[in-house]
Design a protein around this motif. Structure first.
Motif, PDB file in Angstrom:
ATOM      1  N   SER A  15       1.156  -1.432   0.144  1.00 37.37           N
ATOM      2  CA  SER A  15      -0.060  -0.100   0.065  1.00 37.37           C
ATOM      3  C   SER A  15       0.877   1.142   0.183  1.00 37.37           C
ATOM      4  O   SER A  15       0.267   2.124  -0.774  1.00 37.37           O
ATOM      5  CB  SER A  15      -1.000  -0.330   0.912  1.00 37.37           C
ATOM      6  OG  SER A  15      -1.865   0.846   1.294  1.00 37.37           O
ATOM      7  N   GLY A  16       1.970   1.480   0.833  1.00 43.74           N
ATOM      8  CA  GLY A  16       3.127   1.820   0.794  1.00 43.74           C
ATOM      9  C   GLY A  16       3.859   2.199  -0.235  1.00 43.74           C
ATOM     10  O   GLY A  16       3.672   3.865  -0.943  1.00 43.74           O
ATOM     11  N   ALA A  17       3.999   1.605  -0.995  1.00 44.07           N
ATOM     12  CA  ALA A  17       4.891   1.908  -2.589  1.00 44.07           C
ATOM     13  C   ALA A  17       3.984   2.117  -3.798  1.00 44.07           C
ATOM     14  O   ALA A  17       3.979   2.336  -4.619  1.00 44.07           O
ATOM     15  CB  ALA A  17       5.240   0.384  -2.771  1.00 44.07           C
ATOM     16  N   LEU A  18       2.046   1.773  -4.156  1.00 45.76           N
ATOM     17  CA  LEU A  18       1.814   1.661  -4.638  1.00 45.76           C
ATOM     18  C   LEU A  18       0.466   3.460  -4.056  1.00 45.76           C
ATOM     19  O   LEU A  18       0.193   3.997  -4.843  1.00 45.76           O
ATOM     20  CB  LEU A  18       0.546   0.555  -5.039  1.00 45.76           C
ATOM     21  CG  LEU A  18       0.886  -0.621  -5.159  1.00 45.76           C
ATOM     22  CD1 LEU A  18      -0.097  -1.500  -5.501  1.00 45.76           C
ATOM     23  CD2 LEU A  18       2.098  -0.344  -6.823  1.00 45.76           C
ATOM     24  N   HIS A  19      -0.083   3.496  -2.999  1.00 42.85           N
ATOM     25  CA  HIS A  19      -1.005   4.779  -2.767  1.00 42.85           C
ATOM     26  C   HIS A  19      -0.080   6.120  -2.066  1.00 42.85           C
ATOM     27  O   HIS A  19      -0.646   6.874  -1.304  1.00 42.85           O
ATOM     28  CB  HIS A  19      -1.459   4.496  -1.758  1.00 42.85           C
ATOM     29  CG  HIS A  19      -2.967   2.952  -2.973  1.00 42.85           C
ATOM     30  ND1 HIS A  19      -3.435   1.924  -2.382  1.00 42.85           N
ATOM     31  CD2 HIS A  19      -2.994   2.814  -3.391  1.00 42.85           C
ATOM     32  CE1 HIS A  19      -3.381   1.628  -3.194  1.00 42.85           C
ATOM     33  NE2 HIS A  19      -3.681   2.425  -3.824  1.00 42.85           N
ATOM     34  N   GLY A  20       1.527   5.873  -1.473  1.00 43.17           N
ATOM     35  CA  GLY A  20       2.276   6.600  -0.770  1.00 43.17           C
ATOM     36  C   GLY A  20       2.219   6.658   0.688  1.00 43.17           C
ATOM     37  O   GLY A  20       1.496   7.604   1.335  1.00 43.17           O
ATOM     38  N   GLY A  21       1.325   5.770   1.019  1.00 42.66           N
ATOM     39  CA  GLY A  21       1.621   5.078   2.739  1.00 42.66           C
ATOM     40  C   GLY A  21       3.110   5.054   3.278  1.00 42.66           C
ATOM     41  O   GLY A  21       3.919   6.101   3.294  1.00 42.66           O
ATOM     42  N   SER A  22       3.194   5.059   4.642  1.00 43.12           N
ATOM     43  CA  SER A  22       4.087   5.980   5.383  1.00 43.12           C
ATOM     44  C   SER A  22       5.534   4.480   5.561  1.00 43.12           C
ATOM     45  O   SER A  22       6.274   4.849   6.219  1.00 43.12           O
ATOM     46  CB  SER A  22       3.500   6.121   7.111  1.00 43.12           C
ATOM     47  OG  SER A  22       2.572   4.759   7.458  1.00 43.12           O
ATOM     48  N   ALA A  23       4.846   3.588   4.844  1.00 42.82           N
ATOM     49  CA  ALA A  23       5.321   2.697   5.189  1.00 42.82           C
ATOM     50  C   ALA A  23       6.788   2.426   4.565  1.00 42.82           C
ATOM     51  O   ALA A  23       7.110   3.330   3.267  1.00 42.82           O
ATOM     52  CB  ALA A  23       4.622   0.799   4.898  1.00 42.82           C
ATOM     53  N   ARG A  24       8.007   2.788   5.210  1.00 43.56           N
ATOM     54  CA  ARG A  24       9.562   2.271   5.180  1.00 43.56           C
ATOM     55  C   ARG A  24       9.958   1.461   3.861  1.00 43.56           C
ATOM     56  O   ARG A  24       9.920   0.023   4.225  1.00 43.56           O
ATOM     57  CB  ARG A  24      10.783   2.542   5.850  1.00 43.56           C
ATOM     58  CG  ARG A  24       9.634   4.253   6.276  1.00 43.56           C
ATOM     59  CD  ARG A  24      11.213   3.890   8.078  1.00 43.56           C
ATOM     60  NE  ARG A  24      10.882   5.402   8.358  1.00 43.56           N
ATOM     61  CZ  ARG A  24      11.651   6.134   9.344  1.00 43.56           C
ATOM     62  NH1 ARG A  24      12.553   5.075  10.248  1.00 43.56           N
ATOM     63  NH2 ARG A  24      10.944   7.108   9.974  1.00 43.56           N
ATOM     64  N   ARG A  40       9.972  -2.852  -7.357  1.00 46.39           N
ATOM     65  CA  ARG A  40       9.334  -4.143  -7.712  1.00 46.39           C
ATOM     66  C   ARG A  40       8.010  -4.234  -7.551  1.00 46.39           C
ATOM     67  O   ARG A  40       7.492  -4.984  -8.517  1.00 46.39           O
ATOM     68  CB  ARG A  40      10.370  -5.202  -7.180  1.00 46.39           C
ATOM     69  CG  ARG A  40      10.286  -6.221  -7.265  1.00 46.39           C
ATOM     70  CD  ARG A  40      11.158  -7.640  -7.016  1.00 46.39           C
ATOM     71  NE  ARG A  40      11.026  -8.754  -6.416  1.00 46.39           N
ATOM     72  CZ  ARG A  40      10.314  -9.075  -5.157  1.00 46.39           C
ATOM     73  NH1 ARG A  40       9.695  -8.786  -4.145  1.00 46.39           N
ATOM     74  NH2 ARG A  40      10.048 -10.327  -5.391  1.00 46.39           N
ATOM     75  N   ILE A  41       7.427  -3.705  -6.471  1.00 45.58           N
ATOM     76  CA  ILE A  41       6.084  -3.377  -6.301  1.00 45.58           C
ATOM     77  C   ILE A  41       5.310  -3.536  -7.109  1.00 45.58           C
ATOM     78  O   ILE A  41       4.564  -3.752  -7.650  1.00 45.58           O
ATOM     79  CB  ILE A  41       5.620  -2.960  -5.014  1.00 45.58           C
ATOM     80  CG1 ILE A  41       6.424  -4.125  -3.616  1.00 45.58           C
ATOM     81  CG2 ILE A  41       4.438  -3.314  -4.606  1.00 45.58           C
ATOM     82  CD1 ILE A  41       5.866  -2.905  -1.991  1.00 45.58           C
ATOM     83  N   LYS A  42       6.055  -1.957  -7.622  1.00 42.58           N
ATOM     84  CA  LYS A  42       4.967  -1.031  -9.437  1.00 42.58           C
ATOM     85  C   LYS A  42       4.550  -2.012 -10.435  1.00 42.58           C
ATOM     86  O   LYS A  42       3.994  -2.213 -10.891  1.00 42.58           O
ATOM     87  CB  LYS A  42       5.454   0.180  -8.828  1.00 42.58           C
ATOM     88  CG  LYS A  42       5.172   1.387  -7.752  1.00 42.58           C
ATOM     89  CD  LYS A  42       5.592   2.575  -8.497  1.00 42.58           C
ATOM     90  CE  LYS A  42       5.568   3.135  -7.245  1.00 42.58           C
ATOM     91  NZ  LYS A  42       5.258   4.524  -7.874  1.00 42.58           N
ATOM     92  N   GLN A  43       6.397  -2.293 -10.382  1.00 45.04           N
ATOM     93  CA  GLN A  43       6.323  -3.918 -12.014  1.00 45.04           C
ATOM     94  C   GLN A  43       5.712  -5.061 -11.558  1.00 45.04           C
ATOM     95  O   GLN A  43       4.886  -5.624 -12.567  1.00 45.04           O
ATOM     96  CB  GLN A  43       7.357  -4.353 -12.245  1.00 45.04           C
ATOM     97  CG  GLN A  43       7.565  -5.396 -13.255  1.00 45.04           C
ATOM     98  CD  GLN A  43       9.345  -5.875 -13.202  1.00 45.04           C
ATOM     99  OE1 GLN A  43      10.313  -5.143 -12.513  1.00 45.04           O
ATOM    100  NE2 GLN A  43       9.457  -6.694 -14.240  1.00 45.04           N
TER     101      GLN A  43
END
Length: 332
Positions: free
Chosen positions: A20-29, A37-40
């Motif tokens: 969720s952080g990678a795709l939606h700008g969440g707080s996860a580091r 890689r997640i977006k791919q």
């Protein structure tokens, strides 16, 4: 069936929160490599963001709502929306507009915009004017575009009309013109400010206008009102001291001035130079000779508005004047 965050997390070997952080700008580091890689993987699986669910979670959707005060009826003022939309897309946001016209109240249109849960709301006007927002509504608007909020409770982005007129007047003076008339737009803020810049600049050069005249026979300018341009140009050219330049309140007025000058046998720019404001391409570039004019900063206002609306921290309300751009063609 579309892929879910859990599907992507399982394939990537990370938590749903990280996805969720990678795709939606969440707080996860995470590292840039993990994010890429997640977006791919999301793209490979055909993942589509559930905007409704996202809106419920964070309280807003990736949208900028615009209260369009007759804006979409003006072909050149739509540059505001283009500038706003371009900047918003860079931030993965979308723009939608609700038209304020036909007797609808600001309150009703704002309520309609808020139903879509936008991240932010702008108020954009077709022409430069002052808008009185009720105090309780002004809190919902993040920025005013091409207009000023009367109580100065909202940051307002407006074209610098006075300086634009001063720059065009200096340009005419630099071209050797000294007997300058101004056929202006009566009863509107842009006309008032442009006249002030014109007069101030002439006075600084030790000169006075040949004449300052209204373009229409009504107290307030409207491009559908009965025109006075032909009458004014004929009288100016029959006077003892003929103008060597005519500054026009906008490009529509300039188009009429061209016609009127030709009727009295005057050549542009040899006999009379013509300058103008707005840079309506369908007019200015097609006149013969093409018209020298001041381009309104509509697209720049839209881009700047997006930056203000999407800023992490909002500054205090202020008035910002954006410069016009001189578009040199062949009429001066």
């Amino acid at each position: 069936m579309t892929a879910s965050l859990a599907d992507i997390a399982e394939r990537a070997g990370v938590s749903v929160k990280t996805v969720s952080g990678a795709l939606h700008g969440g707080s996860a580091r995470m590292s840039d490599v993990t994010r890429a890689r997640i977006k791919q993987i999301a793209e490979e699986l055909g993942y589509v963001t559930n905007l409704a669910a996202r809106g419920v979670r964070q309280g807003w959707l990736p949208l900028i709502g615009v209260v369009a005060d007759e804006l979409i009826t003006s072909p050149f003022a739509t540059e505001i929306i283009r500038g706003l939309d371009g900047a918003a897309r860079s931030a993965e946001m979308a723009v939608f507009a609700m038209n304020l016209s036909g007797g609808r109240s600001v309150a009703s249109v704002l309520e309609e915009v808020r139903r879509f849960r936008p991240r932010a709301i702008a108020y954009a006007a077709m022409y430069h004017k002052t808008v009185s927002l009720p105090p309780e509504l002004s809190k919902s608007v993040g920025v005013m575009i091409n207009c000023r909020e009367a109580g100065d409770r909202v940051t307002s982005l407006v074209p610098d009309e006075e300086e634009a007129a001063a720059e065009m007047t200096r340009y005419l003076l630099a071209a050797g013109r000294r007997r300058i008339a101004f056929i202006n737009l009566p009863g509107i803020l842009a006309g008032e400010l442009r006249e002030r810049g014109f007069r101030t600049t002439l006075a600084a050069a030790g000169l006075s206008p040949i004449a300052v005249l209204p373009a229409v026979r009504r107290a307030i300018y409207n491009d559908r009102a009965s025109s006075s341009v032909q009458l004014h140009v004929t009288a100016l050219m029959e006077a003892g001291e003929r103008p060597d330049a005519i500054l026009c309140g906008n490009d529509r007025v300039a188009m009429e001035v061209y016609s009127a000058l030709r009727r009295v046998g005057a050549s542009i720019p040899d006999d009379v130079a013509v300058g103008s404001f707005d840079n309506q391409i369908e007019i200015a570039s097609r006149l013969d000779p093409p018209l020298t004019t001041m381009a309104l900063p509509h697209r720049a206002m839209g881009r700047l508005a997006a930056g203000i609306l999407l800023a992490e921290e909002a500054g205090g309300p202020k008035l910002r004047k954006l410069p016009f751009q001189l578009v040199e063609r062949s009429s001066i």
